[in-house]
Design an enzyme around this catalytic site. Structure first.
Site, PDB file in Angstrom:
ATOM      1  CG  HIS A 158      -1.907  -1.055   1.303  1.00 24.91           C
ATOM      2  ND1 HIS A 158      -1.851  -2.056   2.225  1.00 24.91           N
ATOM      3  CD2 HIS A 158      -3.011  -1.298   0.542  1.00 24.91           C
ATOM      4  CE1 HIS A 158      -2.876  -2.885   2.062  1.00 24.91           C
ATOM      5  NE2 HIS A 158      -3.590  -2.448   1.044  1.00 24.91           N
TER       6      HIS A 158
ATOM      7  CE  LYS B   9      -2.072  -8.898  -3.475  1.00 26.46           C
ATOM      8  NZ  LYS B   9      -3.285  -9.740  -3.357  1.00 26.46           N
TER       9      LYS B   9
ATOM     10  CB  SER C 260      -4.665  -6.847   4.158  1.00 20.16           C
ATOM     11  OG  SER C 260      -4.301  -5.621   3.577  1.00 20.16           O
TER      12      SER C 260
END
Ligand code: PAF
Length: 288
Positions: free
Chosen positions: A33, A150, A187
């Site tokens: 991020h 991704k 995450s």
């Protein structure tokens, strides 16, 4: 860094004008991020400057009834600290009630691209993504927005939506950031058990091998078989899908003649991980 907890505060932050780049996220931030934030900043620098805002919103409409909405990692305090360190100018942290007003009836759906691949495994997922990203664009009114490569299909869906609906937002694709052992940052990685975490880099190893094979002229079935063999040898990996598609359109191919994208969706325990790689047969032009 300005913290905006509702649409009104976000709009007030936006109102002085100037260029703004948005980094849409669902929080539980990691280096992947932060690379989106850095990319957004670099883009602004090429445009003469501006401000970066990151949104953190775990969007319920992109989760299916049996998916991990309730257990999706949340870590607001740490996220804010990371964004401060990364030099982000604002963070938008709306509540579900602020984003989805009662009685709302409107959704945004990119039809064909949303129904294939991950859209078959997760019906309704990309409709939820397209709808929330549209809402974020309408609230923040960014000049550009950064999305990770991704999530290759998500990026394709957003690009198609922006083109189809004439949205005045430049989409900035950002390369995948990996851990030292090759696992793509996500995450969801923090929900892996130690054993699953140790097993998960098999995805990157399989993609490396497949990419080499395509570059050396291997065909579709040999490449697919190699992916299945390498991932299948890992007892904790439960293959949900392996696809090799045209890298530009995501359409099915009969043979590898142009750049392809290899898309993996594999479960480790109850965590679904995705990863992807673009592979170029000898002499094929780039996809972008
Ligand atoms: O990629 C994500 O984190 C989400 O799908 C996004 C783009 C923030 C929309 O909720």
């Amino acid at each position: 860094m300005q913290i905006c907890r509702d649409k009104g505060a976000m709009r007030d932050w936006r109102s002085p004008g100037g260029r703004v780049a948005l980094v849409p996220t669902m929080g539980a931030l990691h280096d992947g991020h932060l690379s989106l934030v850095a990319h957004a900043r670099r883009w602004l620098d090429t445009q003469g400057g501006g401000r970066v805002v990151t949104s953190i919103f775990v969007n319920p409409t992109q989760f299916g009834p049996n998916e991990d909405l309730a257990t999706y990692p949340r870590d607001e305090e740490n996220d804010i600290a990371l964004l401060e360190q990364a030099g982000c100018d604002a963070v938008f942290l709306p509540t579900v009630a602020d984003i989805y007003r009662p009685g709302a009836q409107t959704v945004v759906e990119v039809t064909d691209l949303s129904r294939m691949l991950m859209g078959r495994l997760r019906p309704g997922h990309f409709r939820g993504v397209a709808t929330v990203v549209t809402k974020l664009f309408n609230i923040v009114r960014p000049d550009a927005a950064a999305f990770g490569e991704k999530d290759y299909q998500q990026l394709a869906v957003i690009r198609q939506m922006v083109a189809d609906l004439d949205m005045p937002v430049e989409i900035l694709p950002v390369p995948t950031v990996r851990e030292a052992d090759g696992l793509a940052m996500s995450s969801r990685n923090r929900r892996l058990s130690p054993g699953e975490r140790a097993a998960a880099p098999v995805l990157n190893r399989a993609l490396d091998q497949a990419q080499r094979m395509v570059a050396e002229g291997a065909g579709l079935s040999a490449t697919r078989a190699a992916l299945r063999r390498i991932i299948g040898a890992e007892p904790l990996a439960d293959i949900r899908s392996i696809d090799i598609r045209d890298a530009a359109t995501l359409s099915r191919i009969a043979m590898i003649q142009a750049p392809v994208v290899i898309l993996l969706a594999v479960r480790f325990g109850d965590v679904l991980l995705i990863d992807q790689r673009v592979a170029h047969p000898k002499g094929a032009p780039d996809v972008r």
